[in-house]
Scaffold this active site. Structure first.
Site, PDB file in Angstrom:
ATOM      1  N   ASP A 170      -3.917   3.486  14.521  1.00  0.00           N
ATOM      2  CA  ASP A 170      -3.076   3.991  13.443  1.00  0.00           C
ATOM      3  C   ASP A 170      -3.592   5.366  13.064  1.00  0.00           C
ATOM      4  O   ASP A 170      -4.403   5.958  13.772  1.00  0.00           O
ATOM      5  CB  ASP A 170      -3.043   3.027  12.262  1.00  0.00           C
ATOM      6  CG  ASP A 170      -4.389   2.868  11.557  1.00  0.00           C
ATOM      7  OD1 ASP A 170      -5.361   3.574  11.923  1.00  0.00           O
ATOM      8  OD2 ASP A 170      -4.479   2.051  10.630  1.00  0.00           O
ATOM      9  N   ARG A 219       0.847  -1.199   0.000  1.00  0.00           N
ATOM     10  CA  ARG A 219       0.000   0.000   0.000  1.00  0.00           C
ATOM     11  C   ARG A 219       0.883   1.249   0.000  1.00  0.00           C
ATOM     12  O   ARG A 219       1.522   1.562   0.995  1.00  0.00           O
ATOM     13  CB  ARG A 219      -0.934   0.025   1.210  1.00  0.00           C
ATOM     14  CG  ARG A 219      -1.776   1.303   1.279  1.00  0.00           C
ATOM     15  CD  ARG A 219      -2.978   1.198   2.184  1.00  0.00           C
ATOM     16  NE  ARG A 219      -2.642   1.168   3.597  1.00  0.00           N
ATOM     17  CZ  ARG A 219      -3.544   1.294   4.581  1.00  0.00           C
ATOM     18  NH1 ARG A 219      -4.830   1.449   4.295  1.00  0.00           N
ATOM     19  NH2 ARG A 219      -3.171   1.243   5.841  1.00  0.00           N
TER      20      ARG A 219
END
Length: 530
Positions: free
Chosen positions: A436, A156
């Site tokens: 996160d 990603r």
């Protein structure tokens, strides 16, 4: 040519002259369109701030109505029932690839703090993983090595909104997404193909099908430039913004020769809901813990994703449960694991073809659930009937509570996460959840939204800036009481505290906290290097 502003960029074998030439060509080819896409994002947000609402596009209705499918899914990723995600550090990469998951998504985005060292070492680690030479020497546990049989690697890159300031072209920072993508594919495409696999990607935070078209053109240009057959690259798009939920068909269509499905990126989706509808006082979200996948607007989003993907022959991937194993409290651990189990049961029964976990200890739970309820490799069968999902279904805000406890928790978690991020850690266990950048975004935008719209705590006390400041000071003191005095400055708590406060009381909702945070990060690195 690209200008390097740091000697750390000269790590042997990664920023080679040939690689930099390729990156420069890629960026010059696509930078102008990239800038245009970001300008269009701001224009759309201005419209929403002035009362318009996201909706299905009239000009693309034929794509939604007509019959078409994405390219045939490669055999090795037909079964994606459990995917593990995490940053690209060396030990994590080995453990994740060896974990028993079907896929490891190596993350340069929300779970990685983009220090230059993290970014370059991440590329080194992935190159070594692809080459099957990756090892890690632990001081007490010995040497970690890659198993012969391991998860399929997806990567990603960072989102379109982020820049990489350590490298410049014509004195301008370069798009981080192109840097991450370009460097990885340049160094690894040949060995991936030689190993019987191919370059796989996850694309984050797309807001419009024209952004998917841009990525498709990036893929085609790259394949042509490197001599790779078109259609070799495959990408799964995270549907983690509210605008993208209205364009799932269009996004799949634009990437149809390179598609590997869509994913329910739930935490960023909640953040995007707040950000997109920031000016609408009728769409205030309650406590984060109450915004589950079972509330109507989240359930509608998941249902639409499954229906859309299966109609088009694509994977419909489930999202992340934030719980992690709690090793020192068996009772709380049982509760946390039961929540994970229930979440995965919900996903598989609603038609998802696989799911995400953030911790190896959750792989067996997720796999057992999908093995029981999904004996085939996936559930990709065109639906015989559809549940009609409307604009109102996707935009309806859930009712719920806004409590002082959640306000305090959001402040606490926001500061602790930002401090860790500024120290170079992008994925942090806090209070038995894996936090996160996406979950930190929920913390700060919820507070901003509650202050902006004068939300009431426990349906009685209006949350003003002054009251927020009282809560803020209490949480600062709590954090200070738990951190060693010598670590307060070294641990970046002062910078994190100021940044989080400024973001939450700002008159304007800053689009991403990582934008100002990256300035702190970069200036700190640059000052240190100089």
């Amino acid at each position: 040519m690209i200008e390097e502003i740091t000697s750390q960029g000269q790590k042997e074998g990664i920023l080679t002259n040939d690689a930099l030439v390729f990156i420069a060509e890629l960026i010059r080819e696509f930078r102008f369109r990239h800038m245009t896409l970001l300008i269009e994002r701001r224009k759309r947000q201005d419209l929403w701030n002035n009362g318009e609402l996201p909706n299905f596009l009239e000009e693309t209705k034929e794509i939604r109505k007509s019959d078409w499918k994405i390219a045939e899914i490669p055999e090795e990723i037909l079964d994606r029932r459990v995917e593990i995600t995490g940053p690209t550090d060396r030990k994590m990469a080995i453990n994740a690839l060896n974990s028993g998951a079907n896929v490891f998504m190596a993350d340069f985005e929300d779970s990685l703090s983009p220090t230059w060292e993290n970014i370059i070492n991440g590329q080194i680690n992935l190159r070594d993983a692809v080459n099957k030479t990756i090892t890690y020497n632990h001081p007490t546990k010995g040497t970690y090595e890659l198993n012969n049989k391991h998860a399929v690697l997806f990567v990603r890159p960072r989102g379109l909104h982020l820049s990489e300031s350590h490298l410049k072209i014509e004195k301008q920072p370069i798009p981080a997404s192109l840097f991450d993508f370009g460097l990885y594919i340049y160094h690894n495409w040949q060995n991936l193909i030689n190993n019987g696999t191919r370059p796989y990607f996850y694309l984050p935070k797309l807001e419009h099908h024209l952004e998917a078209r841009w990525w498709n053109d990036v893929f085609n240009w790259t394949q042509d430039r490197l001599g790779i057959p078109r259609g070799t690259i495959r990408a799964t798009v995270l549907i983690e913004t509210l605008p993208a939920a209205f364009q799932m068909n269009e996004i799949l269509y634009e990437l149809r020769d390179h598609s590997a499905g869509l994913n329910c990126g739930r935490w960023d989706y909640i953040f995007s809901y707040i950000k997109t509808l920031q000016s609408d006082s009728s769409r205030i979200l309650p406590n984060r813990s109450e915004v589950t996948m079972n509330v109507p607007f989240m359930k509608s989003y998941s249902t639409l994703l499954v229906q859309t993907c299966h109609r088009r022959g694509a994977h419909a991937m489930g999202g992340m449960a934030a719980q992690i194993p709690i090793r020192d409290n068996p009772e709380e651990n049982d509760i946390a694991l039961q929540k994970v189990r229930e979440d995965k049961i919900r996903e598989v029964l609603s038609g998802h073809d696989g799911t995400w976990v953030a911790h190896p200890g959750l792989i067996k739970i997720a796999k057992d659930v999908f093995d029981e309820h999904m004996p085939e490799k996936n559930q990709i069968v065109e639906p015989t009937q559809y549940e009609l999902i409307t604009q109102d279904d996707l935009l309806g805000a859930p009712k719920g509570n806004i409590t002082p406890e959640t306000l305090a928790h959001n402040i606490n978690v926001g500061i602790l996460y930002l401090a860790a991020w500024l120290r170079g850690e992008g994925c942090v266990p806090l209070y038995n959840l894996m936090e996160d950048a996406a979950t930190a975004e929920i913390s700060r935008t919820q507070i901003w939204q509650w202050i902006r719209h004068k939300a009431k705590l426990n349906e009685s006390t209006i949350l003003t800036k002054e009251l927020f400041e009282e809560f803020f000071i209490k949480e600062i003191n709590k954090i200070a009481d738990t951190v060693e005095p010598d670590n307060l400055q070294e641990g970046k708590y002062a910078e994190a505290t100021k940044l989080f406060f400024d973001l939450t009381v700002s008159d304007e909702l800053i689009s991403f906290l990582t934008l100002p945070a990256y300035e702190y990060l970069f200036l700190g690195e640059y000052a240190h290097e100089r």
